[in-house]
Write an enzyme that holds these catalytic residues in place. Structure first.
Site, PDB file in Angstrom:
ATOM      1  N   HIS A   7       1.637  -3.600   9.426  1.00  0.00           N
ATOM      2  CA  HIS A   7       3.056  -3.420   9.114  1.00  0.00           C
ATOM      3  C   HIS A   7       3.851  -2.825  10.271  1.00  0.00           C
ATOM      4  CE1 HIS A   7       2.878  -4.257   4.811  1.00  0.00           C
ATOM      5  NE2 HIS A   7       1.714  -3.638   4.806  1.00  0.00           N
TER       6      HIS A   7
ATOM      7  N   HIS B 289       0.835  -1.202   0.000  1.00  0.00           N
ATOM      8  CA  HIS B 289       0.000   0.000   0.000  1.00  0.00           C
ATOM      9  C   HIS B 289       0.871   1.253   0.000  1.00  0.00           C
ATOM     10  CE1 HIS B 289      -3.308  -2.733   0.923  1.00  0.00           C
ATOM     11  NE2 HIS B 289      -4.147  -1.728   0.728  1.00  0.00           N
TER      12      HIS B 289
HETATM   13  C1  LIG Z   1      -6.600  -6.389 -13.908  1.00  0.00           C
HETATM   14  C2  LIG Z   1      -5.231  -6.688 -14.425  1.00  0.00           C
HETATM   15  C3  LIG Z   1      -4.779  -6.003 -15.655  1.00  0.00           C
HETATM   16  C4  LIG Z   1      -4.398  -7.528 -13.792  1.00  0.00           C
HETATM   17  C5  LIG Z   1      -4.649  -8.166 -12.483  1.00  0.00           C
HETATM   18  C6  LIG Z   1      -3.319  -8.492 -11.897  1.00  0.00           C
HETATM   19  C7  LIG Z   1      -3.406  -8.953 -10.492  1.00  0.00           C
HETATM   20  C8  LIG Z   1      -2.770 -10.274 -10.177  1.00  0.00           C
HETATM   21  C9  LIG Z   1      -3.978  -8.239  -9.534  1.00  0.00           C
HETATM   22  C10 LIG Z   1      -3.995  -8.631  -8.067  1.00  0.00           C
HETATM   23  C11 LIG Z   1      -4.278  -7.430  -7.238  1.00  0.00           C
HETATM   24  C12 LIG Z   1      -4.067  -7.739  -5.779  1.00  0.00           C
HETATM   25  C13 LIG Z   1      -4.796  -8.875  -5.146  1.00  0.00           C
HETATM   26  C14 LIG Z   1      -3.220  -7.007  -5.113  1.00  0.00           C
HETATM   27  C15 LIG Z   1      -2.895  -7.219  -3.667  1.00  0.00           C
HETATM   28  C16 LIG Z   1      -2.843  -5.891  -2.996  1.00  0.00           C
HETATM   29  C17 LIG Z   1      -2.449  -6.092  -1.566  1.00  0.00           C
HETATM   30  C18 LIG Z   1      -3.359  -6.746  -0.645  1.00  0.00           C
HETATM   31  C19 LIG Z   1      -1.237  -5.676  -1.180  1.00  0.00           C
HETATM   32  C20 LIG Z   1      -0.727  -5.833   0.213  1.00  0.00           C
HETATM   33  O1  LIG Z   1      -0.466  -4.574   0.686  1.00  0.00           O
HETATM   34  P1  LIG Z   1       0.346  -4.410   2.040  1.00  0.00           P
HETATM   35  O2  LIG Z   1       0.381  -2.915   2.274  1.00  0.00           O
HETATM   36  O3  LIG Z   1      -0.398  -5.096   3.106  1.00  0.00           O
HETATM   37  O4  LIG Z   1       1.694  -4.961   1.793  1.00  0.00           O
END
Ligand SMILES: CC(C)=CCC/C(C)=C/CC/C(C)=C/CC/C(C)=C/COP(=O)(O)O
Length: 292
Positions: free
Chosen positions: A255, A213
């Site tokens: 985090h 994020h």
């Molecule tokens: C729609 C298209 C073009 C592609 C999709 C690609 C894809 C695999 C998308 C997944 C998106 C997704 C589930 C992202 C995760 C985001 C997330 C929870 C990040 C963690 O964040 P953090 O701050 O906790 O590290």
């Protein structure tokens, strides 16, 4: 029977006696015997003529021992050098400055993150703000950003707009890829006080370094500030959103502070990569033709 003393990594400390008797036999250190104690050097640099400043302290050479702290009767002069201890039983008495600095930073990081994790659960001190923090979490999630960008691309009717959105899509995908790689490489566990109730996650999202994020917030806000013409109050709002989103990650207990701080740095640098590889109808004509 008292448990053996352990070093900083939790491994048992072994003081080897140069006599061949076991540590619990009469005359052994455990019995107050007279054997010569040694904490063996990891480098054994004295023996090998290495740098003496790096040598780990041998207790037999230490002032305490030289003053005769074990002046016990029946001392048996050592004849043969003691057998080498297994690596895991040796004690490093000279940790590097960098090691100490890193451990201290880590300790401060864990302490501060725990203190700031005031929305980690419903019963936490700021538990009532948790729903708001989770709303912020969704505002920086990959899925709404990807879907939003795809939707805008499908509605865009100008080449300039399409170019910017195409690059935003590229930036978001690059961010997902690089963060997943880093998370898989570093494999730092999320804080113990985190509840794993996040909105759609990938398998690497069980790891916390760096914060996805925070990277997205830094990347997207730098992108917006560079490519959208916004009034000053809106520009301030974009920066505030990124900052509060980062802070909310620690407050939610998702985090540690260093995950978010590095995430901001990494996201900021990722924008430089996007800017360097900027896709346009000149260098990627196929992409733009195909989209039409
Ligand atoms: C729609 C298209 C073009 C592609 C999709 C690609 C894809 C695999 C998308 C997944 C998106 C997704 C589930 C992202 C995760 C985001 C997330 C929870 C990040 C963690 O964040 P953090 O701050 O906790 O590290």
């Amino acid at each position: 029977m008292p448990s053996p003393r352990r070093n900083i990594e939790g491994r048992p400390l072994v003081a080897s006696a140069s006599s061949s008797s076991s540590s619990s036999s009469p005359g052994s250190p455990a019995h107050g015997g007279s054997s010569r104690f040694e904490f063996q050097s990891l480098l054994s640099s004295r023996a090998s003529g290495g740098d003496p400043t790096c040598a780990r302290l041998r207790v037999s050479d230490s002032p305490v021992h030289r003053r005769g702290s074990f002046p016990l009767a029946g001392a048996v002069p050592s004849q043969a050098p003691p057998p080498p201890l297994p690596e895991e039983d040796r004690m490093d008495l000279n940790p590097s400055f960098l090691g100490i600095a890193l451990r201290s930073l880590l300790a401060i990081d864990l302490w501060l993150s725990k203190k700031l994790g005031v929305c980690a659960g419903e019963s936490s001190s700021w538990g009532s703000v948790r729903p708001l923090m989770k709303l912020l979490e969704i505002s920086g999630h990959g899925i709404p950003w990807l879907l939003g960008t795809l939707y805008c691309l499908s509605r865009s009717d100008s080449w300039a707009g399409r170019e910017v959105l195409m690059n935003l899509l590229f930036a978001l995908l690059l961010d997902l890829l690089l963060v997943a790689l880093l998370k898989g490489l570093v494999r730092r566990r999320r804080p113990a006080h985190n509840q794993m109730d996040m909105f759609v996650t990938l398998s690497v999202d069980k790891y916390s370094f760096p914060s996805g994020h925070a990277t997205r917030a830094a990347l997207v806000s730098r992108f917006i500030l560079n490519h959208l013409v916004l009034a000053i109050p809106l520009r301030v709002l974009v920066v505030l959103w990124a900052f509060i989103l980062g802070l909310s990650r620690v407050m939610l207990g998702r985090h540690n502070v260093t995950d978010v701080a590095f995430g901001f740095f990494w996201g900021y640098m990722q924008y430089s990569i996007v800017d360097y590889c900027w896709l346009s109808p000149h260098n990627a004509p196929l992409l733009f033709v195909l989209w039409n």
